[in-house]
Design a protein around this motif. Sequence first.
Motif: not given
Length: 346
Positions: A195-205
């Motif tokens: 829920a706190s991670t961007d699926a594409l880049t792996g960065l925090r969202n």
Amino acid sequence: MINKILQHYLNVDASHEQYRHLTILLASILTVTVCMIGFLGFNINTGRYPILIVAESVGVILCFASLYSLLIKKQVKLASFMFLFMVTGICFLVMMFVGNRSYSLALSVIAPIFSVFLLGFRLGSLFSLLYLIAFSWLCISHIGVWKEAAFNTISFIQMTMIYVIVFILACFYEFSRIASHRLLRESNKKLAELASTDALTGLRNRRYLEDILLNESENRFFAMVDVDDFKKVNDQYGHDEGDAVLKKIAELMSDSIGSSGVVARWGGEEFALLFSGSLEENFEDKIRAMQARIESYDFKLPRNITVSVGAGIFHPDNHKSSLLTIDSALYEAKSSGKNCLKVSYD
């Protein structure tokens, strides 16, 4: 061993919704099969109860039939009913022929335990009620008929057997409960991470970063980053290439900022930087170095990839106005020829 059998024949692991039920069923069938073969051999050797010898022979056959239904045919309900009918039927026959001798009536407690574990609360309760009615008829019809029975070796063996069965099921239930809670905690942790991670880049969202901002108590440097002309990248080279560009930019930004702050994907082609700790005087130098690194990187495209940055001070007491100010700085950077940094200290 139980886990390996379930994985091999049913492709079931600890995360499966029926794992607990299947484990109890398989373990019970295997245990009772061994016990049934032992009792059959004992009764054949003594020759005291011919009917029980026949019943136990049928019981052994039903045990193997239950295993076949469970592991080969994968019919869980059929295997459960067949096994439960066999166990409770044998116990009832023993109570009928042995009566109150050797504490055989204690076998009645096995029915509700197995029925609830194998059939669930609703069907198990119904089965237990019917079994109680049959057991009550057996006892009431023999009031005044059964004589006092001595406690002998067979009595001790049967009481010990029942005690061990109840103990094993209780331990298994507790083990299953602990394992279920552990899986739940691990699942919740993974969900929170997703829920706190961007699926594409792996960065925090954005959600993760906004949670930090809402709970922040000190002024922090904050920057918003936008990939210049990213729509043209998607239009000219396709969305797969666009995704690859975003992932590489995320990697370059993370390497450039390092432990100085948090890099997050704000949305679309926008990223955000929140510098950690107290205000750093060289935050502008770090952002310009990041921009230069992105500009000089070879993305394997016929055009250069650059980013524009709007930055400023985030004031916790003026959350919304701080973000609007920094967003305006980003708009100014985009309007000033792109690939530049605009900082607002208002």
